[in-house]
Enzyme design. Structure first.
Site, short mmCIF file in Angstrom:
data_model
loop_
_atom_site.label_atom_id
_atom_site.label_comp_id
_atom_site.label_asym_id
_atom_site.label_seq_id
_atom_site.Cartn_x
_atom_site.Cartn_y
_atom_site.Cartn_z
N GLU A 7 -2.26 -18.14 -21.77
CA GLU A 7 -1.13 -17.87 -20.88
C GLU A 7 -1.31 -18.67 -19.59
OE1 GLU A 7 0.15 -13.29 -21.75
OE2 GLU A 7 -1.57 -13.61 -20.45
N GLU A 39 -2.70 -3.67 -22.57
CA GLU A 39 -3.35 -4.82 -21.94
C GLU A 39 -4.20 -4.39 -20.75
OE1 GLU A 39 -2.20 -9.12 -19.90
OE2 GLU A 39 -0.77 -8.12 -21.23
N HIS A 51 2.15 -4.14 -20.82
CA HIS A 51 1.45 -3.70 -19.63
C HIS A 51 1.68 -2.20 -19.50
CE1 HIS A 51 1.70 -7.94 -17.55
NE2 HIS A 51 1.08 -7.96 -18.73
N ARG A 63 12.12 -10.62 -17.66
CA ARG A 63 12.56 -9.92 -16.45
C ARG A 63 13.64 -8.90 -16.75
NH1 ARG A 63 8.19 -10.58 -13.54
NH2 ARG A 63 7.57 -12.78 -13.46
N HIS A 91 -6.24 -12.60 -24.20
CA HIS A 91 -5.48 -13.56 -23.42
C HIS A 91 -6.51 -14.43 -22.69
CE1 HIS A 91 -1.58 -10.96 -23.06
NE2 HIS A 91 -1.61 -11.70 -24.15
N HIS A 96 -2.87 -16.50 -12.90
CA HIS A 96 -3.53 -17.30 -13.94
C HIS A 96 -3.69 -18.75 -13.50
CE1 HIS A 96 -2.01 -14.38 -17.32
NE2 HIS A 96 -2.55 -13.74 -16.30
N HIS A 134 5.10 -10.00 -26.79
CA HIS A 134 4.82 -9.43 -25.46
C HIS A 134 6.06 -8.73 -24.96
CE1 HIS A 134 3.31 -8.87 -21.44
NE2 HIS A 134 2.25 -9.63 -21.64
N ASP A 164 -7.36 -9.40 -21.21
CA ASP A 164 -6.95 -10.60 -20.48
C ASP A 164 -8.11 -11.02 -19.57
OD1 ASP A 164 -5.86 -12.19 -18.20
OD2 ASP A 164 -3.95 -11.86 -19.22
N ASP A 185 -4.17 -11.13 -10.06
CA ASP A 185 -3.47 -11.50 -11.28
C ASP A 185 -2.67 -12.80 -11.13
OD1 ASP A 185 -2.26 -11.67 -13.75
OD2 ASP A 185 -0.92 -9.96 -13.45
N HIS A 214 -7.29 -10.98 -15.87
CA HIS A 214 -7.11 -9.62 -15.37
C HIS A 214 -8.44 -8.89 -15.19
CE1 HIS A 214 -2.70 -9.34 -17.04
NE2 HIS A 214 -2.89 -10.33 -16.17
N TYR A 265 8.13 -7.74 -18.73
CA TYR A 265 7.38 -7.25 -17.58
C TYR A 265 8.06 -6.06 -16.91
CZ TYR A 265 4.77 -11.68 -17.72
OH TYR A 265 3.99 -12.75 -18.09
#
Length: 275
Positions: A255, A141, A106, A36, A210, A225, A66, A175, A223, A178, A69
């Site tokens: 994930e 991604e 992303h 974050r 993913h 999971h 990764h 993904d 989105d 996704h 975000y």
């Protein structure tokens, strides 16, 4: 096959590798810093070197970092775009200490600027970030298409790649949640989806998957999971992906919403399916 999950990097590099081994994984994914936002911890070269030795000894597949975000390479605010560039440059410097590693991000959200503007800004950012000497492959991604996300179609990702000068440093991470949420029928028409990917991007650029189920139906653009077999994609379809002749040699990263025992169980299920 290479199968792993997302691990916390808070305990350090070697600890992640040891955790992966303990749950039957032979690769793993981790955030380079707080997902974050925020600064990364000081880089510990000795810890990184210890992980490299473990990865070699256990014959791990490529580890996958990764990006946070919060990065948005196509933000309307120039300061936010520069922040994304600065973070990714620093992350790639760190990741070059791990041979064969990959770095996933992303693409970003165009925040009402329009997809074409978003694609242009992302490619311009990558042209500032990528260097001829870097060892780490950067992965775009596939996205679910919520809000103003760029990368909701294979063609949007291709448009970014086409504008990047050092495109040989780029790959794609698919993904499963996704693309399913984005409207690609990987349950009943997997071969068609792969053909579409190959036509738009080229399967040679597909470098990682993913592996996630989805809490929502196909085309929902949500989105969210789900654990393997607990969602709308289903376990059978996910295992067909794992064992598909064109995909089975790729590294898979879970994930799913799990703790370590849940990841260990899913890794065992995937391994059993591949014989």
């Amino acid at each position: 096959m290479y199968i792993g999950c997302h691990l916390s990097s808070s305990a350090g590099f070697l600890a992640m590798g040891e955790t992966a081994v303990s749950i039957g994984a032979n690769t793993f994914q981790f955030f380079t810093r707080n997902p974050r936002g925020g600064a990364a911890k000081p880089f510990d070269k000795a810890d990184a070197a210890a992980l490299v030795k473990l990865l070699e000894a256990k014959q791990f597949g490529p580890i996958l970092a990764h990006a946070p975000y919060t990065l948005n390479a196509c933000a309307a605010d120039e300061g936010l775009r520069q922040y994304a560039i600065d973070v990714m440059k620093d992350d790639l410097f760190r990741m070059d200490h791990f041979p064969g590693a990959m770095y996933n991000f992303h693409p970003g959200s165009h925040v009402k600027q329009g997809v074409e503007v978003g694609i242009d800004l992302i490619s311009k950012a990558l042209n500032q970030i990528l260097t001829p000497t870097q060892k780490t492959t950067v992965l775009l991604e596939t996205m679910a298409g919520k809000g103003s996300e760029v990368g909701r179609t294979f063609e949007e990702l291709r448009a970014i790649i086409d504008r990047v000068e050092l495109s040989d440093k780029l790959g794609v991470c698919l993904d499963t949640c996704h693309v399913f949420d984005g409207g690609y029928d990987i349950v009943d028409h997997l071969d068609d989806v792969l053909a579409d990917f190959d036509k738009a991007i080229g399967l040679n650029r597909l470098r990682a998957i993913h592996l996630n189920d989805s809490k929502n139906p196909m085309g929902s653009h949500k989105d969210r999971h789900e654990v393997l077999g607990g969602g709308f994609i289903g376990l059978d379809a996910l295992l067909r992906i794992v064992n598909h002749p064109k995909l089975k040699n790729l590294p898979f990263y879970l994930e799913t919403p799990n703790e370590l025992p849940g990841y260990a169980k899913e890794i065992a299920i995937v391994r059993k399916s591949s014989g």
